[in-house]
Structures are given as structure tokens and as C-alpha cells.
Design an enzyme around this catalytic site. Structure first.
Site, PDB file in Angstrom:
ATOM      1  N   LYS A  71     -15.985  -6.506   5.064  1.00 26.54           N
ATOM      2  CA  LYS A  71     -14.949  -7.697   5.827  1.00 26.54           C
ATOM      3  C   LYS A  71     -14.992  -7.817   7.163  1.00 26.54           C
ATOM      4  O   LYS A  71     -15.244  -6.640   7.801  1.00 26.54           O
ATOM      5  CB  LYS A  71     -13.446  -7.260   5.335  1.00 26.54           C
ATOM      6  CG  LYS A  71     -13.411  -7.622   3.605  1.00 26.54           C
ATOM      7  CD  LYS A  71     -11.980  -7.095   3.581  1.00 26.54           C
ATOM      8  CE  LYS A  71     -11.541  -7.599   1.958  1.00 26.54           C
ATOM      9  NZ  LYS A  71     -10.322  -7.085   1.681  1.00 26.54           N
ATOM     10  N   ARG A 105      -2.128  -5.372  -9.279  1.00 26.62           N
ATOM     11  CA  ARG A 105      -0.999  -6.209  -8.800  1.00 26.62           C
ATOM     12  C   ARG A 105      -0.864  -7.278  -9.914  1.00 26.62           C
ATOM     13  O   ARG A 105       0.152  -7.418 -10.153  1.00 26.62           O
ATOM     14  CB  ARG A 105      -1.011  -6.902  -7.317  1.00 26.62           C
ATOM     15  CG  ARG A 105      -0.861  -5.543  -6.232  1.00 26.62           C
ATOM     16  CD  ARG A 105      -1.420  -6.220  -5.045  1.00 26.62           C
ATOM     17  NE  ARG A 105      -3.088  -6.515  -5.143  1.00 26.62           N
ATOM     18  CZ  ARG A 105      -3.633  -7.062  -4.268  1.00 26.62           C
ATOM     19  NH1 ARG A 105      -3.080  -7.393  -3.185  1.00 26.62           N
ATOM     20  NH2 ARG A 105      -5.097  -6.998  -4.730  1.00 26.62           N
ATOM     21  N   HIS A 132       0.909  -1.030  -0.083  1.00 26.18           N
ATOM     22  CA  HIS A 132      -0.201  -0.048   0.067  1.00 26.18           C
ATOM     23  C   HIS A 132       0.876   1.200  -0.026  1.00 26.18           C
ATOM     24  O   HIS A 132       0.581   2.230  -0.817  1.00 26.18           O
ATOM     25  CB  HIS A 132      -0.693  -0.043   1.387  1.00 26.18           C
ATOM     26  CG  HIS A 132      -1.883  -1.033   1.284  1.00 26.18           C
ATOM     27  ND1 HIS A 132      -2.035  -2.020   2.410  1.00 26.18           N
ATOM     28  CD2 HIS A 132      -2.844  -1.344   0.417  1.00 26.18           C
ATOM     29  CE1 HIS A 132      -2.902  -2.782   2.178  1.00 26.18           C
ATOM     30  NE2 HIS A 132      -3.433  -2.640   1.240  1.00 26.18           N
ATOM     31  N   SER A 189      -3.292  -8.340   2.488  1.00 24.62           N
ATOM     32  CA  SER A 189      -3.305  -8.230   4.123  1.00 24.62           C
ATOM     33  C   SER A 189      -3.588  -9.528   4.542  1.00 24.62           C
ATOM     34  O   SER A 189      -2.987  -9.800   6.025  1.00 24.62           O
ATOM     35  CB  SER A 189      -4.492  -7.101   4.580  1.00 24.62           C
ATOM     36  OG  SER A 189      -3.854  -5.850   3.953  1.00 24.62           O
TER      37      SER A 189
HETATM   38  N1  COA Z   1      -0.336  -4.201  -1.902  1.00 19.38           N
HETATM   39  C1  COA Z   1      -0.511  -4.955  -0.782  1.00 19.38           C
HETATM   40  N2  COA Z   1      -1.869  -5.420  -0.853  1.00 19.38           N
HETATM   41  C2  COA Z   1      -2.576  -4.622  -1.361  1.00 19.38           C
HETATM   42  C3  COA Z   1      -2.446  -3.948  -2.341  1.00 19.38           C
HETATM   43  C4  COA Z   1      -1.038  -3.420  -2.414  1.00 19.38           C
HETATM   44  N3  COA Z   1      -0.748  -2.292  -3.520  1.00 19.38           N
HETATM   45  N4  COA Z   1      -3.800  -3.439  -2.789  1.00 19.38           N
HETATM   46  C5  COA Z   1      -4.581  -4.225  -2.130  1.00 19.38           C
HETATM   47  N5  COA Z   1      -4.038  -4.871  -1.319  1.00 19.38           N
HETATM   48  C6  COA Z   1      -4.752  -6.026  -0.554  1.00 19.38           C
HETATM   49  C7  COA Z   1      -5.580  -5.442   0.454  1.00 19.38           C
HETATM   50  O1  COA Z   1      -4.891  -5.143   1.421  1.00 19.38           O
HETATM   51  C8  COA Z   1      -6.654  -6.494   0.655  1.00 19.38           C
HETATM   52  O2  COA Z   1      -6.053  -7.595   1.421  1.00 19.38           O
HETATM   53  P1  COA Z   1      -7.253  -8.584   1.856  1.00 19.38           P
HETATM   54  O3  COA Z   1      -8.394  -8.844   1.220  1.00 19.38           O
HETATM   55  O4  COA Z   1      -6.412  -9.654   2.070  1.00 19.38           O
HETATM   56  O5  COA Z   1      -7.263  -8.208   3.286  1.00 19.38           O
HETATM   57  C9  COA Z   1      -6.892  -7.074  -0.616  1.00 19.38           C
HETATM   58  O6  COA Z   1      -5.602  -6.813  -1.531  1.00 19.38           O
HETATM   59  C10 COA Z   1      -7.964  -6.588  -1.588  1.00 19.38           C
HETATM   60  O7  COA Z   1      -7.738  -5.165  -1.647  1.00 19.38           O
HETATM   61  P2  COA Z   1      -8.879  -4.098  -2.164  1.00 19.38           P
HETATM   62  O8  COA Z   1      -9.398  -4.633  -3.419  1.00 19.38           O
HETATM   63  O9  COA Z   1      -8.247  -2.563  -2.053  1.00 19.38           O
HETATM   64  O10 COA Z   1      -9.961  -4.239  -1.047  1.00 19.38           O
HETATM   65  P3  COA Z   1      -9.980  -3.646   0.040  1.00 19.38           P
HETATM   66  O11 COA Z   1     -11.010  -4.457   1.177  1.00 19.38           O
HETATM   67  O12 COA Z   1      -8.933  -3.105   0.916  1.00 19.38           O
HETATM   68  O13 COA Z   1     -10.794  -2.482  -0.224  1.00 19.38           O
HETATM   69  C11 COA Z   1     -12.876  -0.994  -0.969  1.00 19.38           C
HETATM   70  C12 COA Z   1     -12.272  -2.365  -1.116  1.00 19.38           C
HETATM   71  C13 COA Z   1     -13.110  -0.645   0.504  1.00 19.38           C
HETATM   72  C14 COA Z   1     -11.988  -0.024  -1.361  1.00 19.38           C
HETATM   73  C15 COA Z   1     -14.082  -1.186  -1.754  1.00 19.38           C
HETATM   74  O14 COA Z   1     -14.801  -2.217  -1.111  1.00 19.38           O
HETATM   75  C16 COA Z   1     -14.717  -0.021  -1.701  1.00 19.38           C
HETATM   76  O15 COA Z   1     -14.490   1.002  -2.400  1.00 19.38           O
HETATM   77  N6  COA Z   1     -15.915  -0.070  -0.647  1.00 19.38           N
HETATM   78  C17 COA Z   1     -16.681   1.564  -0.522  1.00 19.38           C
HETATM   79  C18 COA Z   1     -18.090   1.190  -0.960  1.00 19.38           C
HETATM   80  C19 COA Z   1     -18.204   1.397  -2.345  1.00 19.38           C
HETATM   81  O16 COA Z   1     -17.918   2.440  -2.657  1.00 19.38           O
HETATM   82  N7  COA Z   1     -18.689   0.524  -3.134  1.00 19.38           N
HETATM   83  C20 COA Z   1     -19.138   0.822  -4.417  1.00 19.38           C
HETATM   84  C21 COA Z   1     -18.018   0.286  -5.341  1.00 19.38           C
HETATM   85  S1  COA Z   1     -18.243   0.387  -7.068  1.00 19.38           S
END
Ligand code: COA
Length: 167
Positions: free
Chosen positions: A42, A91, A18, A129
Site C-alpha cells: 500500500k 469485522r 484497532h 483507515s
Molecule cells: N478496525 C478498524 N479498521 C480495521 C480493523 C479494525 N479492527 N482491522 C482492519 N482494519 C482496516 C485497516 O486499517 C485497513 O484499512 P485500509 O485498507 O483502508 O487502509 C483495512 O481494514 C484492511 O486491514 P488489514 O487486512 O489488516 O490490512 P492491512 O493493510 O492493515 O495489513 C498485512 C495487511 C500487513 C497484515 C498483511 O498484508 C501482511 O500480513 N503482510 C505481511 C506480509 C505477509 O506475511 N504476507 C503473507 C501473508 S499469507
């Protein structure tokens, strides 16, 4: 005109992957808001206050980055903050379909806000994560290669606490 980007995620916990994306975004935009999703579907290991504190402490070296909590739609939050873009990390190919869907849906809701995809360094392409939480559960020191020291310490403390209360 100053340009702000929003970088959303659950950050449970924040990792070096991140930080890599945030550093790149901070070089492109005047301001980056790390939007910590509080209502994500989550079930998290860290509470929102813990995730917020770990992210804030990990980002102290970036003068143009701040962490904020976000409980609604990311695109609405981005508009409220006057952001011009949502930043997401790509990624691997497996990220693409979900990201495309989110980017298109967000664009449909608020066309002025674009999603920008950035690629982290290849050493972080297989990182997420969950894998860090899994390694921490087994007390693996390898987590220290992938998360800031304060995050590694917090993970170890959390796991010790869990192990004590389970046993
Ligand atoms: N390096 C390391 N890990 C990374 C990364 C990076 N550059 N980018 C993402 N990851 C990891 C995250 O830590 C996460 O790990 P986990 O699932 O094992 O805990 C995984 O990859 C998925 O990441 P991401 O897709 O960013 O999911 P998230 O749960 O962290 O975030 C939201 C998702 C919150 C951004 C998304 O659900 C959201 O926008 N929600 C808000 C509601 C909304 O607007 N909804 C409508 C969308 S159209």
C-alpha cells in the site's frame, strides 16, 4: 509460560477499531506485539515513523502491548518473537475470504502458530483507515469519534499541509 500474540497491520493510521481488537488481545495474552508492516504494497499517507509514533502514543495505556516494525513475512516475525498466535480482527463477512487464505498460508509455513480471530465492537464493523483518511481530506470532525485525539490532530495537520502545498 508467557504467551505472546502478534497483531499485524499497516495502521495508516491506527483507529479505535484497532485499539478495540488490541485491548481484547491484551486481556487474553501476556504480551501483544503490534507489528507495523513497513513493506506493505500500500501507498501510505503517513510514513512508517509517523505510523509507528501514532500507534505507540495511542497504546500507552496498555502495559503489555508494544509496537514493532516488521518488514518481512508476518509469520516469520511471529516466530522470531516467540509468539504463539497471530491475531486478526473480523469485522464483516467480506473480511473472511482474505483472512482464511492468509491464515491457511501462514499455518502452512509455520504450523505451530495459530491465527486467532477477534470481533471488534459493532460500532467499528464498517470502519477502516481509508474511510478515516477520506473524511480527514474533507476536514470532517467525525473522525474524532473513530480515532484517538493525537491521530485526529495528525490527520488534520497532514491535510492542511497538503492543501497548502497544492494551492
Ligand atoms: N478496525 C478498524 N479498521 C480495521 C480493523 C479494525 N479492527 N482491522 C482492519 N482494519 C482496516 C485497516 O486499517 C485497513 O484499512 P485500509 O485498507 O483502508 O487502509 C483495512 O481494514 C484492511 O486491514 P488489514 O487486512 O489488516 O490490512 P492491512 O493493510 O492493515 O495489513 C498485512 C495487511 C500487513 C497484515 C498483511 O498484508 C501482511 O500480513 N503482510 C505481511 C506480509 C505477509 O506475511 N504476507 C503473507 C501473508 S499469507
Amino acid at each position: 509460560m508467557e504467551r505472546t500474540a502478534v497483531y499485524p497491520g499497516t495502521f495508516d493510521p491506527i483507529t479505535n477499531g484497532h485499539l478495540d481488537i488490541i485491548e481484547r488481545a491484551a486481556q487474553i495474552f501476556d504480551w501483544v506485539i503490534v507489528a507495523l508492516a513497513v513493506n506493505s504494497a500500500k501507498k501510505t499517507l503517513f510514513t512508517e515513523q509517523e505510523r509507528f509514533a501514532l500507534a505507540t502514543q495511542s497504546l500507552g495505556q496498555f502495559a503489555n502491548v508494544r509496537v514493532m516494525l516488521c518488514s518481512g513475512l508476518i509469520v516469520e516475525f511471529a516466530r522470531q518473537q516467540g509468539a504463539v498466535a497471530i491475531v486478526r480482527g473480523l469485522r464483516a463477512v467480506s473480511d473472511f475470504e482474505y483472512e482464511l487464505q492468509m491464515a491457511l498460508m501462514n499455518k502452512k509455513m509455520i504450523p505451530e502458530i495459530n491465527t486467532m480471530f477477534l470481533m471488534p465492537h459493532e460500532r467499528y464493523t464498517y470502519l477502516n483507515s481509508s474511510i478515516i483518511r477520506e473524511l480527514a481530506r474533507y476536514g470532517s470532525p467525525t473522525i474524532r469519534d473513530f480515532v484517538p485525539a493525537i491521530v485526529a490532530d495528525a490527520l488534520m495537520k497532514k491535510e492542511e499541509f497538503r492543501a497548502r502545498n497544492a494551492g
